[in-house]
Enzyme design. Sequence first.
Site: not given
Length: 339
Positions: A118, A201, A204
């Site tokens: 992230k 993966k 969203k």
Amino acid sequence: MTEAPFTPRVFSGIQPSGGLTLGNYLGALKRFAQAQDAGVETIYCMVDLHAITVWQDPEKLRHATRELCAGFIASGVDPEKSILFNQSQVAEHAQLAWIFNCVARMGWMKRMTQFKDKAGKNAENASLGLFGYPALMAADILIYHATHVPVGEDQKQHLELTRDIATKFNHDYGVDFFPITEPVIEGAATRVMSLRDGSKKMSKSDPSDMSRINLTDNADTIAKKIRKAKTDPEPLPSEVVGLAERPEARNLINIYAALSDQSVEQVMRDVGGKAFSEFKPMLADLAVAQMSPISTEMSRLMQDQAEIDRVLAEGAGRARAIAAPILRKTYEIVGMVGA
Ligand code: TYM
């Protein structure tokens, strides 16, 4: 397994960071609803404090939290049977997280792959909250003495850290106070992959909407996304080994198995030898039948925001009743006067 005296209790959480996917549904929500009917106490949380570890527009965050609550209920989580609430309404999560910030070691946190993913190349500019995220996650779980945590595979490392924190706390203070939580990563769809790239993966945050099925997609959109999903030219194999080098085929089969509550082996016995042109319509029908009632129910629930807010406030009250005495006891163990 966790030893007595800890009564089995399930906890899990989802971030209201905008939009639920089929991955969240199969890896988490559907299994939350199943756990609720298995005779144990179940506690489910919209983790809004986690969401702000990266900046969120306040109005969108409020909307996403309510929509997530609608998603839980539409997926079968019953607020009468389970405790359903948003994290910021139960201050004990953040209070226990501070204690765990003082238990967790820098070296442990630095190994967390989700932080590295992230924060990316710009780690110096990431928030301190993003770095400390896993300690708050451990607090979410352990403030309820939860023993079992159903999640998708991507959360495994965080749950290992939760066990490390509980073990170190118990050891440092010479107590047997926090349970050593069991991750529950089960079923055919613990890692649902992108419909455009079987090595990534389903998420969203993927820029392509065609890579995922959203819980808010209508029947036509769901069918179209499955029709256009990436595949390979070979017919489907009849045995699991035949999927080894075929990530897209494996992903679609896993989704089919999870949606139909069958094992991958069972599905392969039925669909082995079929071309994708035959299998995709089967999968599309199944996905539409299961998913589109959820999106319809979510929009219906979103019409009555006051009712959603009532559910969250009521759930928070029930959650606090469990969390407050555990925090008080924790304070007492670590030596806070007045606890
Ligand atoms: P989050 O919000 O990213 O995802 C919520 C849940 O959905 C699962 N999931 C998937 N499962 C299968 N395939 C996928 N493609 C997929 N994408 C998401 C996740 O594994 C997760 O179970 N850190 C957590 C939230 C959290 C939490 C907790 C979870 C905070 N505190 C305490 C459990 C217990 C997260 O970011 O999940």
